[in-house]
Design an enzyme around this catalytic site. Sequence first.
Site, PDB file in Angstrom:
ATOM      1  N   GLN A 437      34.314  60.189  59.649  1.00  0.00           N
ATOM      2  CA  GLN A 437      33.789  60.152  58.289  1.00  0.00           C
ATOM      3  C   GLN A 437      34.599  59.273  57.334  1.00  0.00           C
ATOM      4  O   GLN A 437      34.034  58.556  56.507  1.00  0.00           O
ATOM      5  CB  GLN A 437      33.686  61.570  57.742  1.00  0.00           C
ATOM      6  N   PHE A 438      35.918  59.303  57.464  1.00  0.00           N
ATOM      7  CA  PHE A 438      36.798  58.441  56.670  1.00  0.00           C
ATOM      8  C   PHE A 438      37.973  58.014  57.544  1.00  0.00           C
ATOM      9  O   PHE A 438      38.433  58.794  58.386  1.00  0.00           O
ATOM     10  CB  PHE A 438      37.345  59.172  55.429  1.00  0.00           C
ATOM     11  N   ALA A 439      38.464  56.809  57.314  1.00  0.00           N
ATOM     12  CA  ALA A 439      39.594  56.308  58.104  1.00  0.00           C
ATOM     13  C   ALA A 439      40.797  57.234  58.006  1.00  0.00           C
ATOM     14  O   ALA A 439      41.572  57.368  58.963  1.00  0.00           O
ATOM     15  CB  ALA A 439      39.981  54.904  57.636  1.00  0.00           C
ATOM     16  N   ASP A 440      40.956  57.896  56.862  1.00  0.00           N
ATOM     17  CA  ASP A 440      42.092  58.805  56.669  1.00  0.00           C
ATOM     18  C   ASP A 440      42.065  59.974  57.648  1.00  0.00           C
ATOM     19  O   ASP A 440      43.087  60.640  57.852  1.00  0.00           O
ATOM     20  CB  ASP A 440      42.074  59.372  55.247  1.00  0.00           C
ATOM     21  N   ILE A 442      41.016  59.764  60.920  1.00  0.00           N
ATOM     22  CA  ILE A 442      40.932  59.318  62.313  1.00  0.00           C
ATOM     23  C   ILE A 442      42.101  59.834  63.150  1.00  0.00           C
ATOM     24  O   ILE A 442      42.041  59.866  64.381  1.00  0.00           O
ATOM     25  CB  ILE A 442      40.870  57.778  62.405  1.00  0.00           C
ATOM     26  N   PRO A 444      43.458  62.736  64.131  1.00  0.00           N
ATOM     27  CA  PRO A 444      43.297  63.670  65.252  1.00  0.00           C
ATOM     28  C   PRO A 444      42.647  63.047  66.482  1.00  0.00           C
ATOM     29  O   PRO A 444      42.793  63.557  67.590  1.00  0.00           O
ATOM     30  CB  PRO A 444      42.394  64.776  64.660  1.00  0.00           C
ATOM     31  N   HIS A 484      40.781  59.553  51.035  1.00  0.00           N
ATOM     32  CA  HIS A 484      39.496  58.901  51.295  1.00  0.00           C
ATOM     33  C   HIS A 484      39.584  57.400  51.013  1.00  0.00           C
ATOM     34  O   HIS A 484      38.551  56.745  50.846  1.00  0.00           O
ATOM     35  CB  HIS A 484      38.384  59.508  50.429  1.00  0.00           C
TER      36      HIS A 484
END
Length: 694
Positions: A437-440, A442, A444, A484
């Site tokens: 959903q957001f690069a922040d 990724i 996990p 985000h």
Amino acid sequence: MAVSKSAKPKTAVNKKTLLEAYRLMCTAQRMAETYDENKEICSKYVHSTSRGHEAIQLAAGLQLKPYDFASMYYRDESILLGIGMQPYELMLQLMAKADDPFSGGRTYYGHPSLKREGFPTIPHQSSATGMQAIPATGMAQGLAYIEAQKLTKSRNRPIVLCSLGDGSVTEGEVAEAFQMAVLHQYPILYLIQDNDWGISATGKEMRAMDAYEYAAGFKGMKRMRVDGADFVSSYKGVEEAIDYVRKNRAPILVHAKCPLLGHHTSGVRKEWYRGDDIEIHSKDDPIPKLEKSLRTAGVSADAMKKIREEAIIAVEKDYQKALAAKDPVLSKFDEHEFAPTAITKETGKRKGKNAEKVVMVDAALHAIDEIMKTTPEALFYGQDVGGTLGGVFREAATLAQKYGDGRVFNTPIQEAYIVGSTAGMSAVGLKPIVEIQFADYIWPGINQLVEELSKSCYLSVGKFPIQSLIRVPIGAYGGGGPYHSGSVESTLLNIRGIKVIYPSNAADMKGLLKAAFHDPNPVISLEHKGLYWSKVPGTTDAKTFEPDDEYIIPLGKANVVQKAEPEKVADGESAVIVTYGMGVYWAKEASKEFPGAVEILDLRTLNPLDWNAVDKAVRAHNKAFVLTEEPLMNSFAESLAGRISKECFEDLDAPVMTLGAADLPAVPLNVDLEKMMLPTAEKVAVVIRDLLNY
């Protein structure tokens, strides 16, 4: 509904199967002894053996069908023997020989990747404990999808075997896999081998419950206990479990208690930490137990002795043969980082017939729509991409309505599963498109990206490239705040074996997404949120005429989005800005102060990098500026600037300039603080002026 039970054999296992299991047990035992007796050779590379686990492993290996799929862990040597692998083949991997059938000498013993007629399919196996649960469940998810979409005419009902050590079940990623398996009822058998050790840590130190007890928390997971040291109990239990999965297309967990009779690995030897525990475990040795069953079945002591002697001779013969086998050809060390792609030329029309201008988010939506329309193997999933919302940026709007919830659907908040499941999907022949959903968020999923996706093609010597398109909204604008707004491309670019695209306009978005989808390798599409709708001032050019349905841009081809005037170039009064994403628009706006003096090279693909285009542009202008949205220190931009400085040194008339975000851990929420941190057209103009006046 979860069922708690212990498997008790109703009837005996036939004599032929008992004899075959005994032959293979004796073989596995002698292999382990041979490795110990030849430590100076066999311990050159770290390895584990199945000693103590032979019964449960052979019970599984002997019952898998050639059309099944398996994902194993590093101790599963006897499963490999059970499916028909020969000791010689396994020893080739032990010694890292050229003809190692799994990896050509590239990975550890007991790490198979097998695609061979008449055998179960076994994709690349990493060493990270518990990691295989997600790709394995992805395979089961893929099988369920193939059946639901009627993409096969075969009457076979394949299952997935996922083998795990009990200690690895404490990993969070195993929970993600279990959750998806029970949520959607996938055809998978989780075989848990419990020897009560995790290297030197005991079960009491590692867990509050064993895997059987833990699985009770996953509603819909059928469960079973078997005596993993007793072949008959194991065989009948596995037989029942496989039959359940094959008929019901639902998950089951089989918990098998086993002794550990060998070392954890050759590098962590049992005598270092086991003490009296070795003697206790020896009382549960599977071989004497099977000999008792053989005697009951009427097999004589002499017949068993003959089998043991034949196993000793066969193992010695294979060992000597493996010793003499050729080593890898060193010149081939770098082959198979990527599988070759058929997309090598720009095709289709960049401006379609009667085309209107579209924003980037719509170009992406149309690209995925066109892919799904023509490719039934394509499916799209992630957080909130299903029909209720269609993505938080509406990037999947209408897709679920068009193609159904079976092809476009939401997942739980499980980034590791979203990423890692694509490895399993690819292994069964599907072409997954997924979204983080957001690069922040990724991070996990990085474990799966690094250990499974990126290494698979190389370590399987090209047998298992992973076709996976992972879409990731990225970047900062308008007060998105610290969770985000992050830019993460440098981290991703440090992962070898994946490709990274970063489109900056609608036409490139569509063309690159199409190429990324058809690429047989893992591709991450970084898509700047501030460019999706062209709402950020100065980004109107991100809207373009929409390309036609056939438009494809090959990965690794940069684009000159703004040329300098030839006169300025000839007079040495020009410079090139090498950038991507939002940097293209900062550069365009800033360059208005320097008419005709600035060329802008949009990389479009960050890996593979179009170095030829960079080199050509730098040598033409003799002045270069690398612009990024990331914090600059230790970034891809700094690395690229360093390469330009080295490779183009003799043609440079000035130092290579760089500009990026301030070196801070997060993007602040306040829009004015955000502006202070990020590059702007004004900041870019200052660097251009310094460069041109150098």
